[in-house]
Design an enzyme around this catalytic site. Structure first.
Site, mmCIF file in Angstrom:
data_model
loop_
_atom_site.group_PDB
_atom_site.id
_atom_site.type_symbol
_atom_site.label_atom_id
_atom_site.label_comp_id
_atom_site.label_asym_id
_atom_site.label_seq_id
_atom_site.Cartn_x
_atom_site.Cartn_y
_atom_site.Cartn_z
ATOM 1 N N CYS A 1 44.310 38.461 35.617
ATOM 2 C CA CYS A 1 45.081 37.455 36.341
ATOM 3 C C CYS A 1 46.287 37.108 35.464
ATOM 4 O O CYS A 1 46.556 37.793 34.469
ATOM 5 C CB CYS A 1 44.259 36.233 36.715
ATOM 6 S SG CYS A 1 43.693 35.235 35.332
ATOM 7 N N CYS B 1 44.476 37.612 40.997
ATOM 8 C CA CYS B 1 45.515 36.674 41.436
ATOM 9 C C CYS B 1 46.710 37.477 41.940
ATOM 10 O O CYS B 1 46.980 38.583 41.462
ATOM 11 C CB CYS B 1 45.911 35.702 40.326
ATOM 12 S SG CYS B 1 47.096 36.306 39.135
ATOM 13 N N CYS C 1 52.836 47.114 36.447
ATOM 14 C CA CYS C 1 52.180 47.449 35.182
ATOM 15 C C CYS C 1 52.144 48.961 35.007
ATOM 16 O O CYS C 1 52.130 49.703 35.990
ATOM 17 C CB CYS C 1 50.750 46.910 35.145
ATOM 18 S SG CYS C 1 50.638 45.113 35.073
#
Length: 280
Positions: A123, A199, A207
């Protein structure tokens, strides 16, 4: 088919459209509001609208209306068709010139090995939701999982309400700490079998791809840290997050991981993500 795929490739060659499609793939099976997409990617509303229209026209995303909001979801069938076209038509199905993952079929993926599975929950702050998920899987998994959690922008300390709640429910919280996701990336990082984002903000971030091609899913939940009101009302928000994650993780641990191939397992995990909490 060829004309359709070439149109899709042309559409995805545009930086802004590509960014939207990648975000929606990370958020799948969620349907994401247009305003959230524009905000997450820093695109003007008019620009995002034009990019979404182009992606929809190319068949790469689907649109749905919820009240006054337009929601968008990635068309994974179209994405699969595009990859299939690139491999089987353009590359003539030659495994020597394609990444190994593209040569796998539903018959060739094989079942997951029967072992201790490594799992990472992500998250933004790594102070509540991912910490709760880490704790739940460690306990509900009964030793079958090596579990970690991390944040893209972790807080220096864990949320005290989350820690207190976990302790009151009988969980061992002594080893919990906030960690940066960077600890689990790079050449010396451990490999994971599963990576879950819990989240929306973390899932919206771009990423680097994970080594070893772990199975991934987005199990987004509202942030209980943002709850306002009395202490009882704030605690209730954490209790609701705990209950929602417990339901999903219980469903996950009940899956016959060692007997499902990767495609079937991914479908089951996406089903858990898309199912209402009351129906899991």
């Amino acid at each position: 088919m060829e004309i359709e795929c070439l149109t899709q490739l042309s559409t995805l060659s545009h930086e802004g459209r590509n960014a939207i499609f990648r975000l929606l793939m990370r958020r799948y099976p969620d349907a994401v509001p247009a305003g959230e997409i524009a905000s997450a990617l820093g695109q003007k509303a008019s620009t995002a609208s034009a990019n979404l229209a182009a992606l929809r026209e190319a068949g790469l995303i689907a649109q749905a209306r919820q009240g006054t909001s337009l929601l968008y979801r990635a068309n994974v069938t179209a994405a699969q068709g595009l990859v299939d076209f690139l491999f089987n038509d353009c590359c003539r199905g030659r495994p020597d010139i394609c990444p190994p993952a593209l040569t796998l079929t539903s018959e060739g993926t094989g079942a997951m090995p029967d072992k201790t599975y490594s799992v990472l929950f992500i998250c933004t702050g790594n102070s509540a939701r991912s910490i709760i998920a880490e704790t739940l899987l460690r306990d509900l998994g009964e030793g079958r999982f090596a579990v970690q959690s991390a944040g893209t922008k972790p807080y220096s300390e864990l949320n005290p309400i989350a820690v207190r709640m976990l302790r009151q429910k009988g969980h061992d919280v002594s080893a919990l700490r906030a960690k940066n996701v960077a600890e689990f990336q790079g050449p010396d990082a451990p490999s994971f079998d599963f990576v879950f984002t819990v989240c929306d903000l973390a899932a919206n971030e771009e990423c680097p791809p994970w080594e070893g091609q772990p199975i991934s899913a987005h199990w987004g939940l509202p942030d209980p840290v943002k709850a306002t009101g009395t202490d009882a009302e704030k605690t209730l928000a954490f209790q609701q997050t705990y209950g929602a994650l417990r339901n999903r993780i219980a469903a996950f641990t009940a899956l016959p991981l060692h007997s499902l191939d990767r495609i079937s397992l991914q479908a089951e995990i996406d089903r858990i993500a898309a199912t209402k909490e009351s129906d899991i």
